[in-house]
Design an enzyme around this catalytic site. Structure first.
Site, PDB file in Angstrom:
ATOM      1  N   ASN A  11     -25.625  39.597  65.635  1.00 57.86           N
ATOM      2  CA  ASN A  11     -24.677  38.831  66.442  1.00 57.86           C
ATOM      3  C   ASN A  11     -23.615  39.810  66.911  1.00 57.86           C
ATOM      4  OD1 ASN A  11     -22.713  37.161  67.455  1.00 57.86           O
ATOM      5  ND2 ASN A  11     -22.290  36.092  65.530  1.00 57.86           N
ATOM      6  N   LYS A  13     -21.192  39.307  68.862  1.00 52.78           N
ATOM      7  CA  LYS A  13     -19.887  38.657  69.087  1.00 52.78           C
ATOM      8  C   LYS A  13     -19.290  39.145  70.426  1.00 52.78           C
ATOM      9  CE  LYS A  13     -19.509  37.979  64.150  1.00 52.78           C
ATOM     10  NZ  LYS A  13     -18.702  37.873  62.950  1.00 52.78           N
ATOM     11  N   HIS A  97     -21.481  28.706  64.663  1.00 52.12           N
ATOM     12  CA  HIS A  97     -20.921  29.835  63.914  1.00 52.12           C
ATOM     13  C   HIS A  97     -19.509  29.474  63.430  1.00 52.12           C
ATOM     14  CE1 HIS A  97     -19.337  33.803  63.000  1.00 52.12           C
ATOM     15  NE2 HIS A  97     -20.586  34.196  62.894  1.00 52.12           N
ATOM     16  N   GLU A  99     -16.850  31.054  63.423  1.00 53.50           N
ATOM     17  CA  GLU A  99     -15.776  31.419  64.358  1.00 53.50           C
ATOM     18  C   GLU A  99     -15.644  30.367  65.453  1.00 53.50           C
ATOM     19  OE1 GLU A  99     -17.193  35.383  65.099  1.00 53.50           O
ATOM     20  OE2 GLU A  99     -16.671  35.897  63.029  1.00 53.50           O
ATOM     21  N   GLU A 169     -23.592  31.442  56.045  1.00 48.41           N
ATOM     22  CA  GLU A 169     -22.578  32.485  56.210  1.00 48.41           C
ATOM     23  C   GLU A 169     -21.276  32.026  55.549  1.00 48.41           C
ATOM     24  OE1 GLU A 169     -23.508  35.206  59.759  1.00 48.41           O
ATOM     25  OE2 GLU A 169     -22.435  33.499  60.571  1.00 48.41           O
ATOM     26  N   GLY A 175     -17.027  39.694  57.952  1.00 47.94           N
ATOM     27  CA  GLY A 175     -16.117  40.732  58.439  1.00 47.94           C
ATOM     28  C   GLY A 175     -15.131  41.224  57.401  1.00 47.94           C
ATOM     29  N   SER A 215     -21.028  40.405  55.943  1.00 50.85           N
ATOM     30  CA  SER A 215     -20.919  41.791  55.467  1.00 50.85           C
ATOM     31  C   SER A 215     -22.246  42.355  54.954  1.00 50.85           C
ATOM     32  CB  SER A 215     -19.820  41.912  54.398  1.00 50.85           C
ATOM     33  OG  SER A 215     -18.572  41.532  54.945  1.00 50.85           O
TER      34      SER A 215
END
Ligand code: 13P
Length: 254
Positions: A11, A13, A97, A99, A169, A175, A215
């Site tokens: 991904n 992003k 996702h 985010e 996730e 991250g 990660s």
């Protein structure tokens, strides 16, 4: 590792211009030429999809998008439909996702609508779920995952979902460098799989690939992939450099 074909998905992003995306895709294509027994997907930003799709033609790398709208067309300024993604060369789409949920107001209900629209357009949805750190600390991980799965897959029957991919996730691992342990990943994946069996049936539970994301790096991918219910990885940071990402694809040889 499971009998399901592993999928290593990148991904990207909001990274890489068109030119950079093309360069990365070309490099990756060369690096993974000899890969076998593993599925590969990259999800560049919308504006690079078509060009990257042209680069990936004839390669084993699938093209994915990072988001989509649930309507087919209409007055939805700034949005992109499933058919438009197919037109750009996509075969997969990341949906829900964290985010998107955190910064752009996505809810289980919009996620459910998007999965439905993706399937109608014959796009494979990569349906993302995961708990926040405070939810984990409060012991709510499995109730959060339960709710996200039930609501995200509401009103489907198992026949609809043959292509579904789920990505677990945990938000606290994205991250942050704080990867879930392989035991934490396995426990969550096992839980999700048994939930699929409860809601749908054993066949669907057994065939659905559940990816881990958060990660994932070359030095931890193999340990994660050895777990029986971890069927692949959805990778952010470590997917941006093709050389690093290819190490994840060849996780068996690390
Ligand atoms: P990182 O690999 O950068 O933690 O991101 C994971 C992710 O969000 C993939 O969708």
């Amino acid at each position: 590792m499971s009998s399901r074909t592993p999928l290593i998905a990148g991904n990207w992003k909001m990274h890489k211009s068109g030119t950079q995306a093309i360069e990365s895709a070309e490099r990756l294509k060369t690096l993974v030429n000899a890969a076998s027994g593993v599925d590969i997907m990259i999800a560049p930003t919308f504006t690079a999809l078509f060009q990257v799709g042209q680069v990936l033609k004839g390669s084993p790398i699938a093209l994915g998008a990072q988001n989509m709208h649930w309507e087919q067309q209409g007055a939805f300024t700034g949005e992109i439909s499933a058919d438009m993604l197919v037109d750009a060369g996509c075969s997969q789409v990341i949906i829900g996702h964290s985010e998107r949920r955190q910064y752009f107001g996505e809810t289980d209900e919009t996620v459910n609508r998007k999965i439905k629209a993706a399937l109608q357009a014959k796009l494979t949805p990569v349906f993302c779920i995961g708990e926040t750190e405070s939810q984990r600390l409060a012991g709510e991980t499995f109730s959060v995952l339960d709710k996200q799965v039930r609501n995200g897959l509401k009103n489907f029957v198992f026949n609809d979902l043959g292509n579904l991919i789920i990505a677990y996730e945990p938000v606290w691992a994205i991250g942050t460098g704080q990867t879930a342990t392989r035991e934490q990943a396995q426990e969550a994946h096992e839980n999700i799989r048994s939930l699929l069996e409860t809601i749908f049936n054993k066949d669907l539970a057994g065939s659905t690939r559940i990816l881990y994301g958060g990660s994932v790096k070359p030095d931890n991918v193999r340990a994660l992939m050895e777990m029986p219910d971890v069927d692949g990885a959805l990778v952010g940071g470590a997917s941006l450099d093709p050389d690093t990402f290819s190490k994840l694809i060849f996780f068996n040889e690390n």
